[in-house]
Write a protein that holds these residues in place. Structure first.
Motif, PDB file in Angstrom:
ATOM      1  N   ALA A 169       0.842  -1.192   0.000  1.00 42.09           N
ATOM      2  CA  ALA A 169       0.000   0.000   0.000  1.00 42.09           C
ATOM      3  C   ALA A 169       0.883   1.251   0.000  1.00 42.09           C
ATOM      4  O   ALA A 169       2.051   1.202   0.391  1.00 42.09           O
ATOM      5  CB  ALA A 169      -0.918   0.002   1.217  1.00 42.09           C
ATOM      6  N   PRO A 170       0.338   2.392  -0.437  1.00 43.66           N
ATOM      7  CA  PRO A 170       1.129   3.618  -0.414  1.00 43.66           C
ATOM      8  C   PRO A 170       1.611   3.956   0.990  1.00 43.66           C
ATOM      9  O   PRO A 170       0.930   3.694   1.982  1.00 43.66           O
ATOM     10  CB  PRO A 170       0.131   4.680  -0.925  1.00 43.66           C
ATOM     11  N   ASN A 171       2.800   4.523   1.056  1.00 43.91           N
ATOM     12  CA  ASN A 171       3.372   4.953   2.330  1.00 43.91           C
ATOM     13  C   ASN A 171       2.578   6.129   2.873  1.00 43.91           C
ATOM     14  O   ASN A 171       2.422   7.153   2.202  1.00 43.91           O
ATOM     15  CB  ASN A 171       4.830   5.348   2.120  1.00 43.91           C
ATOM     16  N   GLU A 172       2.077   6.002   4.101  1.00 43.56           N
ATOM     17  CA  GLU A 172       1.311   7.075   4.723  1.00 43.56           C
ATOM     18  C   GLU A 172       2.153   7.912   5.669  1.00 43.56           C
ATOM     19  O   GLU A 172       1.657   8.859   6.268  1.00 43.56           O
ATOM     20  CB  GLU A 172       0.093   6.490   5.438  1.00 43.56           C
ATOM     21  N   ASP A 173       3.443   7.572   5.810  1.00 43.93           N
ATOM     22  CA  ASP A 173       4.405   8.431   6.498  1.00 43.93           C
ATOM     23  C   ASP A 173       4.903   9.492   5.521  1.00 43.93           C
ATOM     24  O   ASP A 173       4.830   9.319   4.295  1.00 43.93           O
ATOM     25  CB  ASP A 173       5.610   7.638   6.979  1.00 43.93           C
ATOM     26  N   LEU A 174       5.467  10.556   6.077  1.00 42.88           N
ATOM     27  CA  LEU A 174       6.041  11.610   5.244  1.00 42.88           C
ATOM     28  C   LEU A 174       7.120  12.318   6.041  1.00 42.88           C
ATOM     29  O   LEU A 174       6.965  12.523   7.252  1.00 42.88           O
ATOM     30  CB  LEU A 174       4.957  12.587   4.794  1.00 42.88           C
ATOM     31  N   LEU A 175       8.206  12.683   5.389  1.00 44.98           N
ATOM     32  CA  LEU A 175       9.240  13.504   6.014  1.00 44.98           C
ATOM     33  C   LEU A 175       9.486  14.733   5.160  1.00 44.98           C
ATOM     34  O   LEU A 175       9.292  14.711   3.945  1.00 44.98           O
ATOM     35  CB  LEU A 175      10.530  12.703   6.214  1.00 44.98           C
ATOM     36  N   LEU A 176       9.911  15.789   5.802  1.00 49.58           N
ATOM     37  CA  LEU A 176      10.239  17.031   5.106  1.00 49.58           C
ATOM     38  C   LEU A 176      11.343  17.716   5.889  1.00 49.58           C
ATOM     39  O   LEU A 176      11.253  17.845   7.126  1.00 49.58           O
ATOM     40  CB  LEU A 176       9.002  17.931   5.023  1.00 49.58           C
ATOM     41  N   VAL A 177      12.402  18.144   5.190  1.00 53.15           N
ATOM     42  CA  VAL A 177      13.556  18.755   5.845  1.00 53.15           C
ATOM     43  C   VAL A 177      13.915  20.039   5.118  1.00 53.15           C
ATOM     44  O   VAL A 177      13.988  20.081   3.888  1.00 53.15           O
ATOM     45  CB  VAL A 177      14.762  17.794   5.838  1.00 53.15           C
ATOM     46  N   ALA A 178      14.140  21.104   5.874  1.00 48.85           N
ATOM     47  CA  ALA A 178      14.578  22.389   5.333  1.00 48.85           C
ATOM     48  C   ALA A 178      15.884  22.789   6.024  1.00 48.85           C
ATOM     49  O   ALA A 178      16.453  22.022   6.799  1.00 48.85           O
ATOM     50  CB  ALA A 178      13.494  23.437   5.538  1.00 48.85           C
ATOM     51  N   ASP A 179      16.358  23.997   5.751  1.00 42.51           N
ATOM     52  CA  ASP A 179      17.640  24.426   6.303  1.00 42.51           C
ATOM     53  C   ASP A 179      17.639  24.467   7.828  1.00 42.51           C
ATOM     54  O   ASP A 179      18.644  24.139   8.454  1.00 42.51           O
ATOM     55  CB  ASP A 179      18.012  25.804   5.772  1.00 42.51           C
ATOM     56  N   ALA A 180      16.535  24.895   8.427  1.00 41.59           N
ATOM     57  CA  ALA A 180      16.512  25.088   9.874  1.00 41.59           C
ATOM     58  C   ALA A 180      15.394  24.328  10.576  1.00 41.59           C
ATOM     59  O   ALA A 180      15.197  24.512  11.771  1.00 41.59           O
ATOM     60  CB  ALA A 180      16.378  26.585  10.194  1.00 41.59           C
TER      61      ALA A 180
END
Length: 257
Positions: free
Chosen positions: A14-25
């Motif tokens: 099934a599609p991954n229902e987790d998510l990550l997002l990273v920016a500079d700070a």
């Protein structure tokens, strides 16, 4: 803030229902709550987690504000996107648990809502973990296999003496656990597909931090899958979506690892 590793893997086809997002700070992980039937929404869970992450990113790019306020504004913005087509009063409307950190010079702000976790080591190597275990501390949950019935969820989800997640109620963000740390050397954000290494398989957070620092975030995901495969008496969900983000700070003693 240096991204030393970031990886997310689905627990099934099934599609991954987790998510990550990273920016500079800043960085976040979200764990979308597996969908219930008849949730009143035309969107799936990955849509919700993506929309929430996008709106957090928008509000993090503006003037600094407390992380709970950022999450409140993000929930409100997502509500505005799908209220015309969806029943946001439904007790199982799509939602997510969250862990969010933001670097401010020597200070690090953190927020946890739901069963994601944040673990960090200070410059002396001392480890600290923040998570939200209110779902595990419900007073008298229904017994038996499978998920809690919708009628029970309506009584305890985003309710006093229950548990809190990011869904349609912006007020849930004010119930997040928050704080500020200083002297952080390195830090791990993860969803509950990874925290089971500690909660179910007897690993320790200092050991996991050391493993991630030595072999990367992916090594933690390899380890949890190995433990799951060897589990002779698995819980109702043998494999779960699992996500890890490892952050380092350039002036700390582990930076050369």
């Amino acid at each position: 803030m240096i991204v030393a590793g970031a990886e997310s893997r689905p627990g099934s086809a099934a599609p991954n229902e987790d998510l990550l997002l990273v920016a500079d700070a800043w960085a976040l992980v979200l764990d979308g709550i597996t969908r219930y039937p008849d949730d009143g929404c035309v969107h799936d869970v990955p849509w919700y987690t993506a929309a929430l992450a996008e709106t957090v990113a928008v509000h993090m790019s503006g003037p600094p504000r407390p992380l709970a306020e950022v999450l409140t504004a993000a929930i409100e913005a997502v509500n505005a996107r799908h209220a015309p087509t969806c029943d946001l009063a439904n007790p199982v409307t799509p939602g997510a648990t969250a862990a969010l950190v933001r670097s401010r010079g020597e200070a690090l702000d953190w927020l946890v809502l739901g069963d994601c976790a944040i673990t960090w080591r200070d410059r002396d190597g001392k480890c600290r973990t923040e998570t939200d275990d209110r779902l595990d501390r419900l007073a008298d949950p229904p017994r038996g296999p499978g998920r809690y019935p919708v009628e029970y969820i309506a009584q305890v989800r985003n309710r006093d003496n229950g548990y809190w997640v990011a869904a349609a109620d912006p007020g849930a963000a004010a119930m997040a656990y928050t704080g500020t740390a200083e002297g952080v050397a390195d830090l791990l954000l993860c969803t509950d597909g990874l925290t089971r290494l500690v909660e179910r398989y007897g690993r320790t957070w200092p050991d996991l931090m050391a493993l991630a620092a030595d072999r990367g975030a992916g090594a933690l995901l390899d380890l949890v899958r190995e433990e799951e495969r060897n589990d002779g008496a698995p819980a109702r969900k043998r494999h779960d979506d699992a996500t890890a983000v490892l952050l380092r700070f350039a002036d700390h003693p582990f930076a050369s690892l």
